[in-house]
Design a protein around this motif. Sequence first.
Motif, PDB file in Angstrom:
ATOM      1  N   LEU A  40      -3.723   8.611 -34.773  1.00 28.16           N
ATOM      2  CA  LEU A  40      -2.689   9.132 -36.033  1.00 28.16           C
ATOM      3  C   LEU A  40      -1.164   9.856 -35.516  1.00 28.16           C
ATOM      4  CD1 LEU A  40      -5.132  10.835 -38.429  1.00 28.16           C
ATOM      5  CD2 LEU A  40      -3.824   8.618 -38.788  1.00 28.16           C
ATOM      6  N   PRO A  41      -1.453  10.573 -34.375  1.00 30.14           N
ATOM      7  CA  PRO A  41      -0.004  11.083 -33.923  1.00 30.14           C
ATOM      8  C   PRO A  41       1.129  10.162 -33.695  1.00 30.14           C
ATOM      9  CG  PRO A  41      -1.833  11.704 -32.436  1.00 30.14           C
ATOM     10  CD  PRO A  41      -2.217  11.038 -33.215  1.00 30.14           C
ATOM     11  N   TYR A  42       0.923   8.838 -33.596  1.00 29.55           N
ATOM     12  CA  TYR A  42       1.958   7.798 -33.283  1.00 29.55           C
ATOM     13  C   TYR A  42       2.231   7.063 -34.622  1.00 29.55           C
ATOM     14  CZ  TYR A  42       0.837   9.425 -28.754  1.00 29.55           C
ATOM     15  OH  TYR A  42       0.704  10.403 -27.693  1.00 29.55           O
ATOM     16  N   VAL A  43       1.281   7.294 -35.610  1.00 27.02           N
ATOM     17  CA  VAL A  43       1.539   6.332 -36.947  1.00 27.02           C
ATOM     18  C   VAL A  43       2.299   7.362 -37.950  1.00 27.02           C
ATOM     19  CG1 VAL A  43       0.349   5.368 -38.806  1.00 27.02           C
ATOM     20  CG2 VAL A  43      -0.591   5.173 -36.529  1.00 27.02           C
ATOM     21  N   ASP A  44       3.257   6.488 -38.471  1.00 30.03           N
ATOM     22  CA  ASP A  44       4.037   7.170 -39.604  1.00 30.03           C
ATOM     23  C   ASP A  44       3.244   6.841 -41.016  1.00 30.03           C
ATOM     24  OD1 ASP A  44       5.894   8.214 -41.343  1.00 30.03           O
ATOM     25  OD2 ASP A  44       7.633   7.017 -40.267  1.00 30.03           O
ATOM     26  N   TYR A  45       2.254   7.707 -41.323  1.00 33.02           N
ATOM     27  CA  TYR A  45       1.268   7.439 -42.167  1.00 33.02           C
ATOM     28  C   TYR A  45       1.922   7.792 -43.573  1.00 33.02           C
ATOM     29  CZ  TYR A  45      -0.248  12.086 -41.044  1.00 33.02           C
ATOM     30  OH  TYR A  45      -0.413  13.444 -40.951  1.00 33.02           O
ATOM     31  N   ARG A  46       2.803   8.852 -43.511  1.00 31.48           N
ATOM     32  CA  ARG A  46       3.519   9.345 -44.544  1.00 31.48           C
ATOM     33  C   ARG A  46       4.506   8.199 -45.228  1.00 31.48           C
ATOM     34  NH1 ARG A  46       4.104  13.608 -47.916  1.00 31.48           N
ATOM     35  NH2 ARG A  46       3.014  14.898 -46.340  1.00 31.48           N
ATOM     36  N   TYR A  47       5.327   7.574 -44.365  1.00 34.05           N
ATOM     37  CA  TYR A  47       6.069   6.720 -44.828  1.00 34.05           C
ATOM     38  C   TYR A  47       5.531   5.239 -45.251  1.00 34.05           C
ATOM     39  CZ  TYR A  47       9.801   2.937 -44.380  1.00 34.05           C
ATOM     40  OH  TYR A  47      10.693   1.909 -44.579  1.00 34.05           O
ATOM     41  N   ALA A  48       4.167   4.967 -44.568  1.00 33.37           N
ATOM     42  CA  ALA A  48       3.473   3.909 -45.136  1.00 33.37           C
ATOM     43  C   ALA A  48       2.869   4.064 -46.593  1.00 33.37           C
ATOM     44  CB  ALA A  48       2.309   3.707 -43.963  1.00 33.37           C
ATOM     45  N   SER A  49       2.477   5.651 -46.650  1.00 37.89           N
ATOM     46  CA  SER A  49       1.990   5.846 -47.840  1.00 37.89           C
ATOM     47  C   SER A  49       2.845   5.769 -48.996  1.00 37.89           C
ATOM     48  CB  SER A  49       1.438   7.384 -47.917  1.00 37.89           C
ATOM     49  OG  SER A  49       0.427   7.499 -46.902  1.00 37.89           O
ATOM     50  N   ARG A  61      -1.279  14.466 -51.997  1.00 41.72           N
ATOM     51  CA  ARG A  61      -2.707  14.295 -51.976  1.00 41.72           C
ATOM     52  C   ARG A  61      -2.926  12.899 -51.615  1.00 41.72           C
ATOM     53  NH1 ARG A  61      -5.111  14.668 -56.655  1.00 41.72           N
ATOM     54  NH2 ARG A  61      -3.197  14.864 -58.046  1.00 41.72           N
ATOM     55  N   PHE A  62      -2.166  12.053 -51.978  1.00 38.12           N
ATOM     56  CA  PHE A  62      -2.274  10.604 -51.667  1.00 38.12           C
ATOM     57  C   PHE A  62      -1.991  10.209 -50.293  1.00 38.12           C
ATOM     58  CE2 PHE A  62      -0.806   6.273 -51.257  1.00 38.12           C
ATOM     59  CZ  PHE A  62      -1.619   5.578 -51.841  1.00 38.12           C
ATOM     60  N   VAL A  63      -1.072  10.891 -49.675  1.00 40.34           N
ATOM     61  CA  VAL A  63      -0.739  10.742 -48.301  1.00 40.34           C
ATOM     62  C   VAL A  63      -2.112  11.194 -47.378  1.00 40.34           C
ATOM     63  CG1 VAL A  63       0.314  11.521 -46.169  1.00 40.34           C
ATOM     64  CG2 VAL A  63       1.750  10.832 -48.460  1.00 40.34           C
ATOM     65  N   GLU A  64      -2.672  12.506 -47.937  1.00 36.98           N
ATOM     66  CA  GLU A  64      -3.789  12.841 -47.104  1.00 36.98           C
ATOM     67  C   GLU A  64      -5.203  11.911 -47.325  1.00 36.98           C
ATOM     68  OE1 GLU A  64      -6.046  15.411 -44.668  1.00 36.98           O
ATOM     69  OE2 GLU A  64      -3.934  15.376 -45.127  1.00 36.98           O
ATOM     70  N   LYS A  79     -10.452   8.568 -51.186  1.00 36.55           N
ATOM     71  CA  LYS A  79     -11.452   9.370 -50.728  1.00 36.55           C
ATOM     72  C   LYS A  79     -12.864   8.968 -50.309  1.00 36.55           C
ATOM     73  CE  LYS A  79      -9.205  13.592 -52.538  1.00 36.55           C
ATOM     74  NZ  LYS A  79      -9.325  14.817 -53.263  1.00 36.55           N
ATOM     75  N   GLU A  80     -13.279   7.984 -51.417  1.00 37.67           N
ATOM     76  CA  GLU A  80     -14.817   7.605 -51.106  1.00 37.67           C
ATOM     77  C   GLU A  80     -14.951   6.574 -50.257  1.00 37.67           C
ATOM     78  OE1 GLU A  80     -15.709   5.904 -55.164  1.00 37.67           O
ATOM     79  OE2 GLU A  80     -15.745   7.654 -56.027  1.00 37.67           O
ATOM     80  N   LYS A  81     -13.756   5.744 -49.980  1.00 41.47           N
ATOM     81  CA  LYS A  81     -13.786   4.756 -48.944  1.00 41.47           C
ATOM     82  C   LYS A  81     -13.658   5.551 -47.512  1.00 41.47           C
ATOM     83  CE  LYS A  81     -11.795   0.964 -51.707  1.00 41.47           C
ATOM     84  NZ  LYS A  81     -13.206   0.004 -51.449  1.00 41.47           N
ATOM     85  N   ALA A  82     -12.905   6.378 -47.437  1.00 46.18           N
ATOM     86  CA  ALA A  82     -12.498   7.230 -46.389  1.00 46.18           C
ATOM     87  C   ALA A  82     -13.843   7.985 -45.784  1.00 46.18           C
ATOM     88  CB  ALA A  82     -11.488   8.314 -46.534  1.00 46.18           C
TER      89      ALA A  82
END
Length: 221
Positions: A70-79, A97-100, A205-208
Amino acid sequence: MFKQVVAAAVMVMGLSSLAHAADEQAVNRKDPYVMVEKAAQLAFDDLKAQQPQIQKNPNILKDIVRKDLLPYVDYRYASYKVIGRNLPKTTADQRNRFVEAFKNYLVTTYAQAFTQYKDQKVAFERDSLDDNGRPQRIASVKARIIQPGGQDISIIFKARLNSKTGEWGVYDMVAEGISLLSSKQAELEGLIRQKGIDSVIETLKEKANESITNKSADGSK
């Protein structure tokens, strides 16, 4: 086939363990090619060292992903890319909440893919540079998964430069021409439009929260 190539892509992009604190400091986020190559090298060492524990408790892979990937993934941009055209209709709270939820969903997705680890070898290539010898704002880090006795798999990691921090983050993986980000956008953007973003957040959330199944152990999933 898509799940197999995505699994291979995730394995390459798996990043260094916090157990390698000194090595982690050496991962250079100012250069996307160095970042991915160095991280991949550390990842294979870490996965190999922890295989006995992983075989007993595959959910350890979630911890590895959280610490190392995660430290190297731009997950907010991807979200935001996944939300797509629905973005202007969302509130700041819904986006956060979607990003999280999407971040945790990626953790589980990547952790499950890590169960395919078989000590594969990886070869990297560099994309074109600009006139000053630097990568463009969007860089493509090309890799080839070498599988003895099988066909090699082509992977491209798409990285984006954060203009505020000057650091790079991976936001997509293209496996054999198939974009993981585009596939998730096609899947979730329509659901957001049909059911609303709050419903999709709960689904993520369920899948996570699903447990990791060690495929190499039972071969059933």
